[in-house]
Design a protein around this motif. Sequence first.
Motif, PDB file in Angstrom:
ATOM      1  N   GLY A   8       0.789  -1.238  -0.027  1.00  0.00           N
ATOM      2  CA  GLY A   8       0.047  -0.117  -0.007  1.00  0.00           C
ATOM      3  C   GLY A   8       0.970   1.319  -0.060  1.00  0.00           C
ATOM      4  N   ASN A   9       2.032   1.057  -0.155  1.00  0.00           N
ATOM      5  CA  ASN A   9       2.902   2.451  -0.062  1.00  0.00           C
ATOM      6  C   ASN A   9       3.121   3.101  -1.597  1.00  0.00           C
ATOM      7  OD1 ASN A   9       3.919   2.131   2.465  1.00  0.00           O
ATOM      8  ND2 ASN A   9       5.258   0.572   2.007  1.00  0.00           N
ATOM      9  N   VAL A  10       2.363   2.488  -2.526  1.00  0.00           N
ATOM     10  CA  VAL A  10       2.056   3.039  -3.888  1.00  0.00           C
ATOM     11  C   VAL A  10       0.797   3.210  -4.332  1.00  0.00           C
ATOM     12  CG1 VAL A  10       2.732   2.867  -6.434  1.00  0.00           C
ATOM     13  CG2 VAL A  10       4.535   2.237  -4.525  1.00  0.00           C
ATOM     14  N   SER A  11       0.359   4.172  -4.838  1.00  0.00           N
ATOM     15  CA  SER A  11      -1.293   4.569  -4.825  1.00  0.00           C
ATOM     16  C   SER A  11      -1.699   3.405  -5.962  1.00  0.00           C
ATOM     17  CB  SER A  11      -1.243   5.941  -5.419  1.00  0.00           C
ATOM     18  OG  SER A  11      -0.979   6.018  -6.625  1.00  0.00           O
TER      19      SER A  11
ATOM     20  N   LEU B  85       6.588   7.832  -6.596  1.00  0.00           N
ATOM     21  CA  LEU B  85       7.145   6.578  -6.318  1.00  0.00           C
ATOM     22  C   LEU B  85       7.914   6.806  -4.988  1.00  0.00           C
ATOM     23  CD1 LEU B  85       7.084   3.665  -7.159  1.00  0.00           C
ATOM     24  CD2 LEU B  85       9.470   4.192  -7.976  1.00  0.00           C
ATOM     25  N   ASN B  86       7.731   6.360  -3.877  1.00  0.00           N
ATOM     26  CA  ASN B  86       8.596   6.579  -2.670  1.00  0.00           C
ATOM     27  C   ASN B  86       8.901   5.260  -2.013  1.00  0.00           C
ATOM     28  OD1 ASN B  86       9.682   7.705  -0.414  1.00  0.00           O
ATOM     29  ND2 ASN B  86       7.704   7.687   0.710  1.00  0.00           N
ATOM     30  N   LEU B  87       9.838   4.562  -3.045  1.00  0.00           N
ATOM     31  CA  LEU B  87      10.275   3.307  -2.586  1.00  0.00           C
ATOM     32  C   LEU B  87      11.752   3.144  -2.886  1.00  0.00           C
ATOM     33  CD1 LEU B  87       7.549   0.959  -4.215  1.00  0.00           C
ATOM     34  CD2 LEU B  87       7.797   1.511  -1.779  1.00  0.00           C
ATOM     35  N   LYS B  88      12.448   2.241  -2.100  1.00  0.00           N
ATOM     36  CA  LYS B  88      13.942   1.923  -2.430  1.00  0.00           C
ATOM     37  C   LYS B  88      13.860   1.114  -3.587  1.00  0.00           C
ATOM     38  CE  LYS B  88      15.622   2.435   2.545  1.00  0.00           C
ATOM     39  NZ  LYS B  88      16.206   1.615   3.418  1.00  0.00           N
ATOM     40  N   GLU B  89      15.280   1.238  -4.280  1.00  0.00           N
ATOM     41  CA  GLU B  89      15.038   0.528  -5.577  1.00  0.00           C
ATOM     42  C   GLU B  89      15.012  -0.919  -5.481  1.00  0.00           C
ATOM     43  OE1 GLU B  89      17.235  -2.125  -8.045  1.00  0.00           O
ATOM     44  OE2 GLU B  89      17.951  -1.482  -6.114  1.00  0.00           O
TER      45      GLU B  89
ATOM     46  N   MET C 237      11.036   3.754 -13.757  1.00  0.00           N
ATOM     47  CA  MET C 237      11.226   3.813 -12.209  1.00  0.00           C
ATOM     48  C   MET C 237      12.154   5.375 -12.141  1.00  0.00           C
ATOM     49  SD  MET C 237      13.930   2.079  -9.494  1.00  0.00           S
ATOM     50  CE  MET C 237      15.510   2.922  -9.925  1.00  0.00           C
ATOM     51  N   MET C 238      12.962   6.014 -13.190  1.00  0.00           N
ATOM     52  CA  MET C 238      13.207   7.148 -13.062  1.00  0.00           C
ATOM     53  C   MET C 238      12.258   8.152 -13.480  1.00  0.00           C
ATOM     54  SD  MET C 238      16.586   6.958 -12.687  1.00  0.00           S
ATOM     55  CE  MET C 238      17.844   5.554 -12.701  1.00  0.00           C
ATOM     56  N   PHE C 239      11.324   8.036 -14.295  1.00  0.00           N
ATOM     57  CA  PHE C 239      10.360   8.739 -14.528  1.00  0.00           C
ATOM     58  C   PHE C 239       9.409   9.058 -13.346  1.00  0.00           C
ATOM     59  CE2 PHE C 239       5.681   8.714 -15.494  1.00  0.00           C
ATOM     60  CZ  PHE C 239       5.606  10.058 -15.919  1.00  0.00           C
ATOM     61  N   LEU C 240       9.040   7.937 -12.556  1.00  0.00           N
ATOM     62  CA  LEU C 240       8.301   7.762 -11.680  1.00  0.00           C
ATOM     63  C   LEU C 240       8.834   8.819 -10.474  1.00  0.00           C
ATOM     64  CD1 LEU C 240       6.809   4.303 -11.612  1.00  0.00           C
ATOM     65  CD2 LEU C 240       5.710   6.384 -12.032  1.00  0.00           C
TER      66      LEU C 240
END
Length: 320
Positions: free
Chosen positions: A235-238, A273-277, A264-267
Motif C-alpha cells: 500500500g505504499n504506492v497508490s 514513487l517513494n520506494l527504495k530501488e 522507475m526514473m520517470f516515476l
Amino acid sequence: MKSKYFGVINETEFLDWESDIQEEYLIKNDLFEAFSVFGLNPQPDEVELGRFKDLKKVDNFIREMYPKDDVLNDFYQFILEIYRAGIDGDYISFSIGFDNLTFQKSQKEKRVFALKEFERIFDEICPMEYRYFVKNDSGSGLTFGLDRFKSLHRTQEYIIINLRSEAELILPFLLGDRQFFNRELYSTNEVILKICNFEKGLKILIALNEEFQFEKDTVFCPKSLAELLFDAYEGNVSKEVVKFIDQSILEVDEKIPSFVCSLMMFLNQKQLLNLKEEVFRSGINQVYDLKLSKIKLSNPSNKKHEERIAYYEEKWKGFL
C-alpha cells in the motif's frame, strides 16, 4: 473457446477397427496412455484368521488405458461450452428467484439469506471427502478452517479425473461427433448432469461471494497482477501508479530491464514513487516472474532512455 482435441481423430473407419488397433492408435497419437499393473490373487491363511498368504505372488498382468490429462481438461471445457445455455439458464433462474425473495429486504437481511443459500449449494456440490481444511494458528490454539473455494476446486479436479473411465463420452468427442452431445444426453447422462450441476452451483457461489464477500477466493477469482503488485508494495504506492506500472511492464516484449529503469526514473522525477530501488525491483520480479538485477542508469544522456522518459510522460498524461 476452440477445442484442441474435438474431432482430432479423422480416420472415418476408426470405429470399425479391432480394439487393439484402436488402442495402439490412441497411444501412438498421444491421446491415451497405458498403465501396466500386476494382479494379485491372495489366498486366506489357514492358520491365522484375517491374514493372507502369497501376497507377492503375481497372478496376472493387467494393461489399462486412460485419456491423457490434456484430453480430459479439453473435454471438460468442451462440455461447458456445448451446454453453456443450460448452465447459464439455471443460474439466471436462481438469480431471478433470489431477487424476488429478497425484494425490499435490508442489505443485512439479504446477506443472511444469501449465506444460507451459499451454504446449501456448497453442501450439495462439494462432497465431504473433497473438502480442504487449513490450519489457523489463533491465540486460543491451533484450529482448522474450511476453505470452500479450494474445496470446490478440488471437487472440480476429481470430476475431471473421474472422466478417465468415460470412454463412451471421450471417443465421440475425439471423433468430432457433435450430434452425440445433444439435449437428450444433457438430460439423461449422469456424468454430464454432474458436470453441469456442479458448474451451475459454482457459478452461483462465485456470484454470491463477489456480492457479499463471505470468504476470500484466490482460486476462481484470483487477484490481477496490478492487485498483487499493490499488495507487494504494502500500500505504499497508490493504486493509480501501480496500474500504470502494470500496463507499462505488460506492453514491453524485449529489453525489459531498460524500460523498467526508465520507468522507475520517470516515476521518481514525478515524485510518484517513494520506494527504495530494491523494494521496487523485488515487487516487479515477484509479480511478473522476472529476474531483474539492480536497476541503475549507466549513462543519463542515453538517447533511448530520454525517448522512453518522454514516452512515459505522454502515457501518464493520457492515463490520468
